[in-house]
Design an enzyme around this catalytic site. Sequence first.
Site, PDB file in Angstrom:
ATOM      1  N   GLU A  50       0.805  -1.220   0.000  1.00  0.00           N
ATOM      2  CA  GLU A  50       0.000   0.000   0.000  1.00  0.00           C
ATOM      3  C   GLU A  50       0.841   1.274   0.000  1.00  0.00           C
ATOM      4  OE1 GLU A  50      -0.647  -2.602   1.933  1.00  0.00           O
ATOM      5  OE2 GLU A  50      -2.783  -3.094   1.805  1.00  0.00           O
ATOM      6  N   PHE A 112     -11.654  -7.039  13.463  1.00  0.00           N
ATOM      7  CA  PHE A 112     -10.565  -7.497  12.603  1.00  0.00           C
ATOM      8  C   PHE A 112     -10.205  -6.407  11.591  1.00  0.00           C
ATOM      9  CE2 PHE A 112      -9.242  -9.731   8.652  1.00  0.00           C
ATOM     10  CZ  PHE A 112      -7.997 -10.147   9.107  1.00  0.00           C
ATOM     11  N   GLN A 113      -8.936  -6.120  11.468  1.00  0.00           N
ATOM     12  CA  GLN A 113      -8.414  -5.085  10.568  1.00  0.00           C
ATOM     13  C   GLN A 113      -9.050  -3.722  10.822  1.00  0.00           C
ATOM     14  OE1 GLN A 113      -8.401  -6.706   6.492  1.00  0.00           O
ATOM     15  NE2 GLN A 113      -6.349  -7.490   6.901  1.00  0.00           N
ATOM     16  N   LYS A 162     -17.541  -0.333   5.658  1.00  0.00           N
ATOM     17  CA  LYS A 162     -18.040  -1.299   4.666  1.00  0.00           C
ATOM     18  C   LYS A 162     -19.561  -1.227   4.490  1.00  0.00           C
ATOM     19  CE  LYS A 162     -17.353  -6.021   3.122  1.00  0.00           C
ATOM     20  NZ  LYS A 162     -16.789  -7.346   3.410  1.00  0.00           N
ATOM     21  N   MET A 475      24.774   8.737   2.377  1.00  0.00           N
ATOM     22  CA  MET A 475      24.649  10.010   3.085  1.00  0.00           C
ATOM     23  C   MET A 475      24.935   9.827   4.577  1.00  0.00           C
ATOM     24  SD  MET A 475      24.305  13.164   2.562  1.00  0.00           S
ATOM     25  CE  MET A 475      23.380  13.756   1.143  1.00  0.00           C
TER      26      MET A 475
END
Lengths: 566, 163
Positions: A50, A112-113, A162, A475
């Site tokens: 993502e 969940f999630q 949802k 760096m």
Amino acid sequence: MTISGAEILIRCLQEEKVEHIFGYPGGSVLHIYDELFKQDNIRHILVRHEQAAVHAADAYSRSSNRIGVALVTSGPGVTNAVTGIATAYSDSVPLVILCGQVPTSSIGQDAFQECDTVGITRPCVKHNFLVKDVSLLAQTIKKAFHIATTGRPGPVVVDLPKDITAAKCAFHYPAAVAMRSYNPVTKGHLGQIKKALHLLLSAKRPILYIGGGVILSDAAPLLTDFARRLNFPVTNTLMALGGFPGTDRQNLGMPGMHGSYEANMALHHADVVLTVGARFDDRVIGNVEHFAREPRRVIHLDIDPSSISKRVKADVPIVGHIRDVLEEMLKLLEDGFETSADLADWWARIEKWREKNGLAYRQSEHIMPQFVVQSLYEVTKGEAFITSDVGQHQMFAAQFYKFDQPRRWINSGGLGTMGVGLPYAMGTSFANPGAPVACITGEGSIQMCIQELSTCKQFELPIKIINLNNGMLGMVRQWQEMFYSKRYSQSYVTSLPDFVRLAEAYGHVGMKIEKPEDVKGALTKAFTDYKDRLVFMDFIIDPAANVFPMVAAGKGLTEMVLANDL
Amino acid sequence: MRRIISILLENEAGALSRVAGLFSARGYNIETLTVAPTEDESLSRMTIVTRGSDEVLEQITKQLNKLVDVVKVVDLSEFAHVERELMLIKVRAIGKDREEMKRMSDIFRGRVLDVTDSSFVIELTGTSAKLDSFIAALDAGLILETARTGVSGIGRGDRILKI
């Protein structure tokens, strides 16, 4: 007639003329993915993580004047996206991020999630919404696009439970939004604009210090016209490369920590500074107190009042859209406002500084990273879109690739996010099909989003990856060399993969280049023979190469270390 | 320097956390914060007492104005205004202390709201300094509990914060 929230969402995106969505499916966005499946107007780009979806959408915005859109699922989908969102926020990039959420009845139940998306993203978005009623969905999407693209742009998150995407409602897309609490200024104050012009035209040592705002507001042509008309020197920040042509004599290069000698000296010693869409950040002016020692008058033009007088006090603040204000200024000049002072002495001083050739680098039997960038510039005739990651290679790219056009240089300037380079190249490719896109990176950064080589294969993106491989986090190593008595704590990258075979495993072309004399040939081959393929070019470079000039942290702009001083 | 900032903001879920989050993210301090809906229920009015130099205050005001839910911001301390804070304080009141507590409450123009055989609840309204001095005037051992609202303020005369 009523349709589902998911269908409403897709219809809204179509109304906004969205052509690409970068995303990754999951439980809470299944209704949306189902609607995506049923239509052909919007193309979904399936990434492998993502974070890359948001970076790609971000580059889509940066490299065009359209807006990038990302779609992720709830919970880990959102937390993975956060780095991308924060990166876009730091550089004021317009973006709409659509996030799935657990059903409204489950919010707060540790489902969940589930995560508190609005809470987690709040500090790194311009605004965010949680849609709790399907009848508000269309206007929320309208607001999201409006807020993201107007005023000082930025990412906007819309959290979509949802059950909202399942619920049905009549669809109506509002033509406009009116928000009493959000009305960004556009026109600058005419009195202030005149005052600024008087000051500029009476200046003996003027300079234009321009930042990312010039690119974001599509004001580069106006700015260029303005600067050329007045024969003012211009210094453009890392975020403004291409905002004024890089090959123009009036361009002094970048200011700041790794800016050019002439840019830093001129910025420090100017008597009038016109700041356009920049913010005097720590990497640009170094130590604020040191910068304040030299008296100068500051005109600060920005759409965001909070950027003005934040770190350096402005004598003439102008809040407004850069394009509108520059148009006004040009009109006043056209009307014969005044003529500017004679700048011959000032230019003579600048040319003296320029003669120092602060960007010079020593040659070695190894490939020098600067040489690779210079060769890339020659091979692509300066016309490629260049994305970069973060580190030494980023600075070499910024110093040695001369951008004559805006939106060609895509990098994470504010947040400094390693790993953006490859997904940035993906987003840039989708926004500019057929254009040459190169990602200048290092073996450290590229491994932070390496999985996207798979996405590149799926969509046959002809990206050229220029991996400046010194086997070190360059760096970090440079700072350790200079400020930590060469104690190279954790800055070596051991057990590097064989990048050629890695690229081949993903179905791409891999090349390893170890000799300076092979650099140009390899680049030419990549852009001709393998024009339509992704080519991973692993350049084994001099591990001792450092970025100069350098203004050490806490030092003043004039206290630069140059390569030829060492 | 102490400042009182009044904010009109959309009366929406999360608006308070945007303001509070801004203060913590940018390192500004909040001495008190009060918020409640106004006569127009779609709007909340928030009063924040903070400390900072002119430069910091300028940034706070600008940053607040940038929040999409914020409709208007005013630094009340820039002009004539009145400010009040309300305190409910529960004190031990047994024996000779009962009379003493009543007298102290009267001196500070407090009101006794609740009486039991061993305690009083006193309501006191005034500037924060007045509430502080009431607390200072009491024997610390007799204070059982305090609840303060934080400062609320409003401009005098023609100064009106409205959309």
